[in-house]
Design a protein around this motif. Sequence first.
Motif, PDB file in Angstrom:
ATOM      1  N   PRO A  69       0.825  -1.200   0.000  1.00  0.00           N
ATOM      2  CA  PRO A  69       0.000   0.000   0.000  1.00  0.00           C
ATOM      3  C   PRO A  69       0.864   1.257   0.000  1.00  0.00           C
ATOM      4  CG  PRO A  69      -0.890  -1.607   1.537  1.00  0.00           C
ATOM      5  CD  PRO A  69       0.419  -2.159   1.071  1.00  0.00           C
ATOM      6  N   GLY A  70       0.556   2.176  -0.889  1.00  0.00           N
ATOM      7  CA  GLY A  70       1.333   3.402  -1.016  1.00  0.00           C
ATOM      8  C   GLY A  70       2.431   3.328  -2.051  1.00  0.00           C
ATOM      9  N   ASP A  71       2.722   2.125  -2.568  1.00  0.00           N
ATOM     10  CA  ASP A  71       3.784   1.978  -3.560  1.00  0.00           C
ATOM     11  C   ASP A  71       3.356   2.440  -4.949  1.00  0.00           C
ATOM     12  OD1 ASP A  71       5.712   1.033  -1.878  1.00  0.00           O
ATOM     13  OD2 ASP A  71       5.497  -1.078  -2.414  1.00  0.00           O
ATOM     14  N   PRO A  94      -4.499   9.458   1.239  1.00  0.00           N
ATOM     15  CA  PRO A  94      -3.802   8.164   1.189  1.00  0.00           C
ATOM     16  C   PRO A  94      -3.082   7.827   2.491  1.00  0.00           C
ATOM     17  CG  PRO A  94      -3.300   9.470  -0.760  1.00  0.00           C
ATOM     18  CD  PRO A  94      -3.986  10.376   0.207  1.00  0.00           C
ATOM     19  N   LEU A  95      -2.544   8.846   3.147  1.00  0.00           N
ATOM     20  CA  LEU A  95      -1.853   8.612   4.414  1.00  0.00           C
ATOM     21  C   LEU A  95      -2.850   8.267   5.514  1.00  0.00           C
ATOM     22  CD1 LEU A  95       0.701  11.577   4.241  1.00  0.00           C
ATOM     23  CD2 LEU A  95       1.041   9.200   3.528  1.00  0.00           C
ATOM     24  N   ALA A  98      -3.816   4.832   5.283  1.00  0.00           N
ATOM     25  CA  ALA A  98      -2.724   3.970   5.762  1.00  0.00           C
ATOM     26  C   ALA A  98      -2.582   4.031   7.283  1.00  0.00           C
ATOM     27  CB  ALA A  98      -1.416   4.379   5.093  1.00  0.00           C
ATOM     28  N   LYS A 100      -2.214   6.880   9.175  1.00  0.00           N
ATOM     29  CA  LYS A 100      -1.354   7.951   9.666  1.00  0.00           C
ATOM     30  C   LYS A 100      -2.186   9.207   9.886  1.00  0.00           C
ATOM     31  CE  LYS A 100       2.713   6.181   7.221  1.00  0.00           C
ATOM     32  NZ  LYS A 100       3.762   6.482   6.220  1.00  0.00           N
ATOM     33  N   SER A 145       2.570   9.823  -0.746  1.00  0.00           N
ATOM     34  CA  SER A 145       3.049   8.582  -0.131  1.00  0.00           C
ATOM     35  C   SER A 145       4.380   8.124  -0.726  1.00  0.00           C
ATOM     36  CB  SER A 145       2.003   7.474  -0.281  1.00  0.00           C
ATOM     37  OG  SER A 145       1.753   7.208  -1.649  1.00  0.00           O
TER      38      SER A 145
END
Length: 246
Positions: A69-71, A94-95, A98, A100, A145
């Motif tokens: 995730p985030g890649d 997106p963070l 995840a 955050k 990200s």
Amino acid sequence: MLRLTGAGRRFVNGTIAFADIDMRIDAGEFVVLLGPSGCGKSTLLRLLAGLDVPDTGTIVWNDGTPPAPGDIGFVFQDATLLPWASAEQNVHLPLRLAGKSFSETRNEVRATIAQLGLAGFEDAKPASLSGGMKMRVSIARALVSRPRLLLMDEPFAALDEFTRHRLQDDLHALWREARTTVVFVTHSIYETAYLASRILVMTPRPGRIAAEIPCPLPDPADRRTDPAYASLTAQVTETLRAVMPA
């Protein structure tokens, strides 16, 4: 970074989006997929993003590790922003997904917003932003990200020519600085020749890779005035014309 071998995608109605796709994406490249409407470019991006799977063939990441995730960052043709959220809230999304919090990533979010030329608009809602500014927020959201791979599906198609040129300049500068691997879909020959480090030309449906064109153009921002740009544009035009049906 990754390799597709013999990849094909057929929809339930029998339509074959693309077939026998053999392609590689190397780390740090800016690869542009160019081809007519309906040749499977967007479907191919969805496959690279893990949002779809091929019916035939394989996708292999060279280190053997599927993206985490985030890649992968994805920028769509529409900005697809949350209308009730501010620019920084949209970029933080997106963070947040995840796990955050904004407080721990505030500096990251605001630095990315500034990198896209939006400092001072952190609290602005999408309704108060121009089309170009909305797209900048969308790109910032995809980059926050720090993805290994950035996928872009005709992100500038709906913008006026002046705004489109400005965003092309800024995107190319960001790529030169960070060397994030980019796969970019477009119908524009001029956009292709300006942005790409390598061009993959696709045939009409079912899409196949008909030609691969390297782009050894200089990096400076005035590359549109370089004679090599005019030559490359002519080469891409002739290649595209050759793969189109008579």
